[in-house]
Design an enzyme around this catalytic site. Structure first.
Site, PDB file in Angstrom:
ATOM      1  N   LYS A 158     -19.377 -80.188  70.218  1.00 26.01           N
ATOM      2  CA  LYS A 158     -18.734 -79.441  71.311  1.00 26.01           C
ATOM      3  C   LYS A 158     -18.684 -80.268  72.588  1.00 26.01           C
ATOM      4  CE  LYS A 158     -20.047 -74.908  69.599  1.00 26.01           C
ATOM      5  NZ  LYS A 158     -21.249 -74.069  69.547  1.00 26.01           N
ATOM      6  N   LYS A 168      -9.091 -76.689  56.593  1.00 25.44           N
ATOM      7  CA  LYS A 168      -9.912 -75.471  56.664  1.00 25.44           C
ATOM      8  C   LYS A 168      -9.282 -74.499  57.662  1.00 25.44           C
ATOM      9  CE  LYS A 168     -14.504 -74.140  58.465  1.00 25.44           C
ATOM     10  NZ  LYS A 168     -14.299 -73.254  59.557  1.00 25.44           N
ATOM     11  N   LYS A 182      -9.896 -70.983  63.820  1.00 30.68           N
ATOM     12  CA  LYS A 182      -9.268 -70.656  65.112  1.00 30.68           C
ATOM     13  C   LYS A 182      -8.944 -71.926  65.883  1.00 30.68           C
ATOM     14  CE  LYS A 182     -12.787 -68.108  65.989  1.00 30.68           C
ATOM     15  NZ  LYS A 182     -13.589 -67.300  65.116  1.00 30.68           N
TER      16      LYS A 182
HETATM   17  P1  ADP Z   1     -13.661 -70.616  63.110  1.00 26.44           P
HETATM   18  O1  ADP Z   1     -13.734 -71.919  62.363  1.00 26.44           O
HETATM   19  O2  ADP Z   1     -12.351 -69.950  62.922  1.00 26.44           O
HETATM   20  O3  ADP Z   1     -14.039 -70.765  64.577  1.00 26.44           O
HETATM   21  P2  ADP Z   1     -16.276 -69.498  62.847  1.00 26.44           P
HETATM   22  O4  ADP Z   1     -16.890 -70.853  62.963  1.00 26.44           O
HETATM   23  O5  ADP Z   1     -16.401 -68.555  64.001  1.00 26.44           O
HETATM   24  O6  ADP Z   1     -14.731 -69.675  62.457  1.00 26.44           O
HETATM   25  O7  ADP Z   1     -16.848 -68.825  61.531  1.00 26.44           O
HETATM   26  C1  ADP Z   1     -17.300 -67.501  61.414  1.00 26.44           C
HETATM   27  C2  ADP Z   1     -17.732 -67.293  59.969  1.00 26.44           C
HETATM   28  O8  ADP Z   1     -16.595 -67.413  59.081  1.00 26.44           O
HETATM   29  C3  ADP Z   1     -18.738 -68.343  59.480  1.00 26.44           C
HETATM   30  O9  ADP Z   1     -19.683 -67.701  58.623  1.00 26.44           O
HETATM   31  C4  ADP Z   1     -17.905 -69.323  58.690  1.00 26.44           C
HETATM   32  O10 ADP Z   1     -18.670 -69.984  57.683  1.00 26.44           O
HETATM   33  C5  ADP Z   1     -16.816 -68.428  58.103  1.00 26.44           C
HETATM   34  N1  ADP Z   1     -15.552 -69.179  57.972  1.00 26.44           N
HETATM   35  C6  ADP Z   1     -14.783 -69.658  58.977  1.00 26.44           C
HETATM   36  N2  ADP Z   1     -13.677 -70.289  58.522  1.00 26.44           N
HETATM   37  C7  ADP Z   1     -13.752 -70.230  57.168  1.00 26.44           C
HETATM   38  C8  ADP Z   1     -12.912 -70.718  56.115  1.00 26.44           C
HETATM   39  N3  ADP Z   1     -11.780 -71.372  56.358  1.00 26.44           N
HETATM   40  N4  ADP Z   1     -13.302 -70.481  54.857  1.00 26.44           N
HETATM   41  C9  ADP Z   1     -14.452 -69.811  54.582  1.00 26.44           C
HETATM   42  N5  ADP Z   1     -15.284 -69.322  55.529  1.00 26.44           N
HETATM   43  C10 ADP Z   1     -14.960 -69.526  56.806  1.00 26.44           C
END
Ligand code: ADP
Ligand code: TRP
Length: 322
Positions: free
Chosen positions: A113, A192, A195
């Protein structure tokens, strides 16, 4: 009975990756009567980056609405907003005083970050300590998380161990629960879904916008009549995660036979999402138009969570000598 706790940062509307990778498996786990589940919205963690009242509120409601729409049972479990149980901030301070500076400086998520953001505040730096407080404040035994959070759990265990070494029996040492089976859901560009990559599918959008998002899934440039390889196609990969085996096989055959375009596959994926999640989409929209229902759930949850938090904090304060 095992106490299972997990938090989800409220940084936006949960996307298909969040739902399939985290929310749906966590709800399944909470249905096991051997477990007592505590799920919370980590809105204090979101404050490390969000600086807008409306966005913060909206994200909290959107995250809560997704959990509720997918059927999280708030009567038999705990569902609350992190910022409603302020005891976590007090515990976080005690834990900060037990956290070696280099341990935080070496955390992957901080390095990542601080490289990406133009402004780095110390909340981002101590993010893992607040996370440790989230877990230790509730005597949680198991913490389901994605692979990216394993290091944070190690930090939690280290801090709790060091604290217990001096102040005996203060904390339950938690264990991370990483589900190896949960796959990484690809986004519209094949990376992947996240957001941060602008490649999400938000199933809670209205039909028109949802269709547009699905139509934007990137594919190669083979023509309608060409035979296609489903294993190389983002549309098929997402379809396969949601469809029955029989329907996936049917689509696979159509790809291989030719005269089946990516537009057809996208239309089928759109229809599948609409049918499969119709009740959840309806419930989500109902909740977002009636946020007082969400607010009531969160306040009730915070009351129950406070009872546990007060008990644990009292034990810790007493051990320290306050
Ligand atoms: P983002 O990558 O969209 O910011 P987060 O890091 O907030 O998502 O993830 C929130 C939860 O969702 C976590 O437990 C993460 O492992 C799961 N998660 C996020 N993106 C994926 C994905 N593409 N496939 C599977 N699980 C995911
Ligand atoms: N850091 C977690 C994430 O980004 C969210 C979180 C905050 C959390 N506190 C927690 C997860 C406590 C598990 C337990 O996904």
């Amino acid at each position: 009975m095992a106490r299972v706790l997990t938090g989800i940062q409220s940084t936006g509307v949960p996307h298909l990756g969040n739902l399939l990778g985290a929310i749906i498996p966590a709800i399944k786990m909470s249905q096991d009567s051997e477990n007592e589940s505590l799920f919370f919205i980590a809105d204090l963690h979101s404050f490390t980056t969000i600086r807008d009242k409306k966005t913060l509120e909206h994200n909290t409601y959107a995250t809560a609405a997704a959990w509720l729409a997918f059927g999280f049972d708030t009567k038999n479990n705990l569902f609350y907003r992190q910022s409603d149980v302020t005891q976590v901030c007090e515990l976080s301070w005690y834990l900060n005083c037990f956290t070696p500076f280099p341990m935080l400086a070496n955390a992957h998520s901080f390095k990542d970050k601080s490289d990406r953001l133009s402004q780095v505040n110390s909340g981002l730096f101590t993010y893992p300590v607040l996370m440790a407080a989230d877990i230790l404040l509730y005597d949680a035994e198991f913490v389901p998380v994605g692979k990216d959070q394993i290091q944070h759990l190690e930090i939690t265990r280290d801090i709790a161990g060091a604290f217990n070494h001096i102040y005996k029996d203060s904390f339950v040492i938690p264990e991370a629960k990483v589900d190896e089976k949960v796959m990484t859901i690809p986004g519209t560009d094949g990376q992947k879904m996240s957001k941060s990559y602008n490649n999400i599918i938000n199933i809670f959008l209205d039909d028109k916008k949802l269709r547009k998002q699905i139509m934007s899934i990137q594919t190669d440039s083979l023509g309608l009549e060409d035979k296609k390889d489903p294993s190389n196609c983002n549309v098929f990969k997402i379809y396969q995660l949601l469809a029955s085996e029989e329907d996936s096989n049917k689509m696979e055959e159509k790809y291989k036979a030719g005269n089946y375009g990516y537009g057809h596959a996208k239309q089928e994926l759109f229809e599948l999402i609409c049918n499969k999640f119709s009740s959840q989409r309806e419930r989500y929209n109902h909740l977002m138009s009636n946020t007082d229902i969400i607010e009531e759930e969160l306040i009730e949850g915070a009351k129950k969570a406070t009872l546990i938090a007060d008990k644990v904090l009292k034990r810790v304060r007493n051990n320290i000598g306050y």
